[in-house]
Design a protein around this motif. Sequence first.
Motif, PDB file in Angstrom:
ATOM      1  N   ARG A   1      29.518 -11.134 -15.179  1.00 21.82           N
ATOM      2  CA  ARG A   1      30.468 -10.267 -14.470  1.00 21.82           C
ATOM      3  C   ARG A   1      31.805 -10.269 -15.206  1.00 21.82           C
ATOM      4  NH1 ARG A   1      27.692  -7.203 -11.308  1.00 21.82           N
ATOM      5  NH2 ARG A   1      29.709  -6.663 -10.359  1.00 21.82           N
ATOM      6  N   PRO A   2      31.950  -9.441 -16.238  1.00 20.70           N
ATOM      7  CA  PRO A   2      33.182  -9.468 -17.044  1.00 20.70           C
ATOM      8  C   PRO A   2      34.443  -9.116 -16.271  1.00 20.70           C
ATOM      9  CG  PRO A   2      31.766  -7.607 -17.641  1.00 20.70           C
ATOM     10  CD  PRO A   2      30.948  -8.499 -16.771  1.00 20.70           C
ATOM     11  N   ASP A   3      34.302  -8.419 -15.130  1.00 24.07           N
ATOM     12  CA  ASP A   3      35.490  -8.089 -14.333  1.00 24.07           C
ATOM     13  C   ASP A   3      35.911  -9.233 -13.418  1.00 24.07           C
ATOM     14  OD1 ASP A   3      33.396  -7.993 -12.536  1.00 24.07           O
ATOM     15  OD2 ASP A   3      33.880  -6.014 -11.738  1.00 24.07           O
ATOM     16  N   GLY A   4      35.129 -10.341 -13.400  1.00 27.87           N
ATOM     17  CA  GLY A   4      35.491 -11.498 -12.595  1.00 27.87           C
ATOM     18  C   GLY A   4      35.248 -11.340 -11.110  1.00 27.87           C
ATOM     19  N   VAL A   5      34.406 -10.393 -10.722  1.00 29.42           N
ATOM     20  CA  VAL A   5      34.099 -10.152  -9.309  1.00 29.42           C
ATOM     21  C   VAL A   5      32.593  -9.991  -9.170  1.00 29.42           C
ATOM     22  CG1 VAL A   5      34.469  -8.663  -7.304  1.00 29.42           C
ATOM     23  CG2 VAL A   5      36.310  -9.007  -8.963  1.00 29.42           C
ATOM     24  N   ALA A   6      32.009 -10.624  -8.181  1.00 29.36           N
ATOM     25  CA  ALA A   6      30.580 -10.463  -7.936  1.00 29.36           C
ATOM     26  C   ALA A   6      30.282  -9.036  -7.485  1.00 29.36           C
ATOM     27  CB  ALA A   6      30.106 -11.463  -6.882  1.00 29.36           C
ATOM     28  N   GLU A   7      29.027  -8.656  -7.599  1.00 33.13           N
ATOM     29  CA  GLU A   7      28.588  -7.323  -7.171  1.00 33.13           C
ATOM     30  C   GLU A   7      28.988  -7.075  -5.715  1.00 33.13           C
ATOM     31  OE1 GLU A   7      26.374  -3.671  -7.853  1.00 33.13           O
ATOM     32  OE2 GLU A   7      26.926  -5.280  -9.252  1.00 33.13           O
ATOM     33  N   ALA A   8      29.530  -5.896  -5.453  1.00 36.25           N
ATOM     34  CA  ALA A   8      29.867  -5.500  -4.079  1.00 36.25           C
ATOM     35  C   ALA A   8      28.648  -4.836  -3.450  1.00 36.25           C
ATOM     36  CB  ALA A   8      31.057  -4.547  -4.077  1.00 36.25           C
ATOM     37  N   PHE A   9      28.204  -5.383  -2.330  1.00 39.76           N
ATOM     38  CA  PHE A   9      27.043  -4.831  -1.638  1.00 39.76           C
ATOM     39  C   PHE A   9      27.505  -4.001  -0.447  1.00 39.76           C
ATOM     40  CE2 PHE A   9      25.236  -9.025  -3.218  1.00 39.76           C
ATOM     41  CZ  PHE A   9      24.603  -8.450  -4.307  1.00 39.76           C
ATOM     42  N   PRO A  10      27.207  -2.718  -0.397  1.00 36.93           N
ATOM     43  CA  PRO A  10      27.655  -1.892   0.728  1.00 36.93           C
ATOM     44  C   PRO A  10      27.065  -2.328   2.060  1.00 36.93           C
ATOM     45  CG  PRO A  10      26.141  -0.673  -0.698  1.00 36.93           C
ATOM     46  CD  PRO A  10      26.487  -1.930  -1.417  1.00 36.93           C
ATOM     47  N   ASP A  11      25.927  -3.043   2.017  1.00 39.58           N
ATOM     48  CA  ASP A  11      25.305  -3.508   3.265  1.00 39.58           C
ATOM     49  C   ASP A  11      25.618  -4.985   3.527  1.00 39.58           C
ATOM     50  OD1 ASP A  11      23.800  -4.412   1.129  1.00 39.58           O
ATOM     51  OD2 ASP A  11      21.874  -4.226   2.169  1.00 39.58           O
TER      52      ASP A  11
ATOM     53  N   ILE B   1      25.220 -23.347 -13.377  1.00 41.10           N
ATOM     54  CA  ILE B   1      26.123 -22.422 -14.054  1.00 41.10           C
ATOM     55  C   ILE B   1      27.123 -21.843 -13.067  1.00 41.10           C
ATOM     56  CG2 ILE B   1      24.515 -21.839 -15.896  1.00 41.10           C
ATOM     57  CD1 ILE B   1      23.732 -19.362 -14.355  1.00 41.10           C
ATOM     58  N   SER B   2      28.235 -21.399 -13.613  1.00 44.83           N
ATOM     59  CA  SER B   2      29.324 -20.879 -12.797  1.00 44.83           C
ATOM     60  C   SER B   2      28.921 -19.568 -12.108  1.00 44.83           C
ATOM     61  CB  SER B   2      30.549 -20.645 -13.688  1.00 44.83           C
ATOM     62  OG  SER B   2      31.593 -20.031 -12.959  1.00 44.83           O
ATOM     63  N   SER B   3      29.390 -19.402 -10.891  1.00 45.11           N
ATOM     64  CA  SER B   3      29.174 -18.154 -10.163  1.00 45.11           C
ATOM     65  C   SER B   3      30.473 -17.737  -9.491  1.00 45.11           C
ATOM     66  CB  SER B   3      28.058 -18.307  -9.126  1.00 45.11           C
ATOM     67  OG  SER B   3      28.454 -19.184  -8.089  1.00 45.11           O
ATOM     68  N   LEU B   4      30.445 -16.545  -8.933  1.00 39.36           N
ATOM     69  CA  LEU B   4      31.611 -15.977  -8.261  1.00 39.36           C
ATOM     70  C   LEU B   4      31.364 -15.905  -6.757  1.00 39.36           C
ATOM     71  CD1 LEU B   4      31.959 -13.213 -10.907  1.00 39.36           C
ATOM     72  CD2 LEU B   4      33.840 -14.772 -10.350  1.00 39.36           C
ATOM     73  N   PRO B   5      32.408 -15.994  -5.950  1.00 37.28           N
ATOM     74  CA  PRO B   5      32.228 -15.788  -4.512  1.00 37.28           C
ATOM     75  C   PRO B   5      31.482 -14.476  -4.258  1.00 37.28           C
ATOM     76  CG  PRO B   5      34.436 -16.579  -4.961  1.00 37.28           C
ATOM     77  CD  PRO B   5      33.820 -16.277  -6.294  1.00 37.28           C
ATOM     78  N   PHE B   6      30.437 -14.537  -3.432  1.00 34.45           N
ATOM     79  CA  PHE B   6      29.511 -13.415  -3.318  1.00 34.45           C
ATOM     80  C   PHE B   6      29.337 -12.960  -1.873  1.00 34.45           C
ATOM     81  CE2 PHE B   6      27.149 -17.467  -3.517  1.00 34.45           C
ATOM     82  CZ  PHE B   6      26.525 -17.459  -2.277  1.00 34.45           C
ATOM     83  N   GLN B   7      28.707 -11.806  -1.732  1.00 38.34           N
ATOM     84  CA  GLN B   7      28.341 -11.277  -0.428  1.00 38.34           C
ATOM     85  C   GLN B   7      26.847 -11.477  -0.183  1.00 38.34           C
ATOM     86  OE1 GLN B   7      29.785  -7.265  -1.226  1.00 38.34           O
ATOM     87  NE2 GLN B   7      31.431  -7.530   0.255  1.00 38.34           N
ATOM     88  N   ILE B   8      26.458 -11.388   1.078  1.00 40.04           N
ATOM     89  CA  ILE B   8      25.056 -11.472   1.490  1.00 40.04           C
ATOM     90  C   ILE B   8      24.616 -10.067   1.889  1.00 40.04           C
ATOM     91  CG2 ILE B   8      23.414 -12.505   3.097  1.00 40.04           C
ATOM     92  CD1 ILE B   8      25.648 -14.712   3.560  1.00 40.04           C
TER      93      ILE B   8
ATOM     94  N   LYS C   1      40.221 -11.610  -3.902  1.00 41.60           N
ATOM     95  CA  LYS C   1      39.978 -11.936  -5.319  1.00 41.60           C
ATOM     96  C   LYS C   1      40.215 -13.438  -5.523  1.00 41.60           C
ATOM     97  CE  LYS C   1      39.186 -11.128  -9.702  1.00 41.60           C
ATOM     98  NZ  LYS C   1      40.079 -10.343 -10.571  1.00 41.60           N
ATOM     99  N   LEU C   2      39.172 -14.130  -6.001  1.00 37.26           N
ATOM    100  CA  LEU C   2      39.223 -15.580  -6.149  1.00 37.26           C
ATOM    101  C   LEU C   2      38.685 -15.975  -7.515  1.00 37.26           C
ATOM    102  CD1 LEU C   2      37.775 -16.525  -2.651  1.00 37.26           C
ATOM    103  CD2 LEU C   2      40.148 -16.837  -3.351  1.00 37.26           C
ATOM    104  N   ARG C   3      38.886 -17.224  -7.866  1.00 35.94           N
ATOM    105  CA  ARG C   3      38.392 -17.745  -9.133  1.00 35.94           C
ATOM    106  C   ARG C   3      36.904 -18.053  -9.028  1.00 35.94           C
ATOM    107  NH1 ARG C   3      37.332 -23.123  -8.445  1.00 35.94           N
ATOM    108  NH2 ARG C   3      38.523 -24.266  -6.863  1.00 35.94           N
ATOM    109  N   PRO C   4      36.228 -18.178 -10.181  1.00 35.28           N
ATOM    110  CA  PRO C   4      34.833 -18.632 -10.172  1.00 35.28           C
ATOM    111  C   PRO C   4      34.743 -20.095  -9.745  1.00 35.28           C
ATOM    112  CG  PRO C   4      35.417 -17.599 -12.280  1.00 35.28           C
ATOM    113  CD  PRO C   4      36.703 -17.836 -11.534  1.00 35.28           C
ATOM    114  N   VAL C   5      33.530 -20.531  -9.445  1.00 39.28           N
ATOM    115  CA  VAL C   5      33.271 -21.942  -9.137  1.00 39.28           C
ATOM    116  C   VAL C   5      32.247 -22.483 -10.125  1.00 39.28           C
ATOM    117  CG1 VAL C   5      33.874 -21.760  -6.721  1.00 39.28           C
ATOM    118  CG2 VAL C   5      31.508 -21.360  -7.418  1.00 39.28           C
TER     119      VAL C   5
END
Length: 525
Positions: A396-406, A429-436, A521-525
Motif C-alpha cells: 500500500r504505497p499510499d500508507g492506507v489500507a484498502e477502503a471497503f464500501p461495505d 510483516i507490517s500491516s495498516l489499520p484495516f476495515q472489516i 490516518k495512522l501509522r503502520p504496525v
Amino acid sequence: MKREMQADIVILGGGTGGTAAALAAAASGKTVIMTEETLWIGGQLTSQAVPPDEHPWIEYFGCTRTYRNFREGVRQYYREHFPMTSAARNLPELNPGGGIVSRISHDPRVGLAVLQQMLAPYIHSGRLTLLHNYRVRHAETTGDVVNSVTVRHLGTRDELVLQAPFFIDATELGDLLPLAGIEYVTGAESKAQTGEPHAVDGEPEPQNIQGFTYCFAVDYAEGEEHLIDKPKMYDFWRQYRADFWPDQLLSLTGVRPSTNKPVEYEIFPGHGGKFPLFQYRQILDPTHFDNRFGFRPLSLVNWPQNDYWLGSIIDVPEEEAARHLHQAKQLSLSLLYWLQTEAPRPDGGQGYPGLRLRRDVVGTEDGLAMAPYIRESRRIQAEFTVLEQHVATASRPDGVAEAFPDTVGVGCYRIDLHPSTGNRPYIDISSLPFQIPLGSLIPKRVKNVLAAGKNIGVTHITNGCYRLHPVEWNIGEAAGTCASFCLDRNLFPTDVRNHEETLSDFQQRLLDQGVELQWPKLRPV
C-alpha cells in the motif's frame, strides 16, 4: 427422540465472536440460542486462556462500544471485588497483570464473570439460551438455505435439533461449513490463486495450517517446590527440534518472528535484559494488591515453546485429530516440567520448582486450558476475500489500507502467522489499520448463514491480522447485528451488502450502537 428448539438466530460456538454476536442479537430484541463446547463462553478471552492482544490505540478508539464496555467491566470487577491498593484502584487504565502483551492482562475467570454479567439480562429474561457442552454434528439444508442444525451433548450424547431463520457459525474451526455443504478453504493458498507476495509457491497447501497451543497458568514462589509428574512424552519433546528452529524447542532460544533470526529469552525480568517470558502474558501483578492476601505473580503460558505444529486437526480423521490434541497437551506439560527441572537459571542452577500449575485459573483437572488456542480455521468462500494486497504496508504505497464500501468495523494488528504444519516458520510483516468488509462474513452461495470468527473470508496470510480479540469481537457483533437487521427487513445478508441504500441503513445501525467503521490516518504496525 430428538428434541427440537427454535429461535430467531442460532449461534454455533460461544467464543469471543459468538458471545459478541449473541449480545448484539439479543440486544436487538431477537431470541437467540448459542451453543458452546466447553463450560465457559468467551473463547480466546476465557476458555483458551489468552490475554487480549490489541493495537496501540485501543484505549482511545479502534473497537466497538461493547468491547470497550467489556474492557472497562474487567477493570471495574477488579476494583469492586479485589483488595487493591488505592493507587492501583485509581488507575484509569488499570492493567491488572502488568503483562507486556496487553494493556489489560487479566485472569480468564474475571473475563468470564464480566461476559456473564453482560449477557445476564438476556439469559434471565429467556431471550438468550446457552447450551454448554454441545458440539455441532449435522445440518439439514434445502438448496441454498440451512433449515436446522443438530448438536450433541458431549457427556450425555443427547441430541438437539436447532431451527432458526438464521445461523451464525462462530465455532473455532468453522464446524458448520462441511456439515452444511458451505464452500470453504483451508490452509495456505498459492500465489497463483491470490497473487499475495507471501502465499506459497506452486500448488495450494490445504493442510498447511498455523500451529495451535494449549495454554496454562502458573504462579511463582522462590524456594517452594511444585513439581508435576514427568509427562509421558517428555523425552520426545525434550529432544525435539524443528528444521527451521535454532535449538531444541524446549530451550530459551527462539526466533524473532519478523526476521526468523535467533533470539535469547529469560524467564523472569532483570537478568540480562532479555525478553522475559513470564512477564509476557502476566495476568496478576502483586504490587496492585494488598500484600496481606499473599497474591503471587501469575502468568499464562502461551509462549513459542508450546506452539504445536506437528499436524492439523482440521479435515482429518477423528483419531488423528485426537492424537495431535493429546501431543499438544503433552508439549505444554513437558514445557512446564522442563521449566521446573532443567531451565537454566542466571545463578547457574537449573529449574524453577517454585512454578506452580494453577488448575483453578483455567477450570480444569489437568491444568491446561479448557480448549486449545486456535489461530486458524476453515474459511468460507466469501462474497469478498481480504488479501495481503489490501492491508500489508508493503503493498500500500499510499500508507492506507484498502477502503471497503461495505465496512462493518475496524481492526489492527501485524500480519502474524505462527509456525505451521507445513514446516514453515513465522510470517510476521507490517500491516495498516484495516476495515472489516461485510462481504467477508457472507458465504458465496448459502443465504442464511454468517461467519463470526476466524472462518470469515480471509486468506492464510490475512488471517494473521484478523484473528485477534477485538477484531473477532467486532466480526461477531457485526454478524449478530446483520442477522437481526435481515429479520427486521425480511432480507438475506447478500441483499444488505449489494443494495446501496440498504447497506447505508445497516451501517447507520452499526454506528448507532457504537461500531466504528473507519480509521483516522495512522501509522503502520
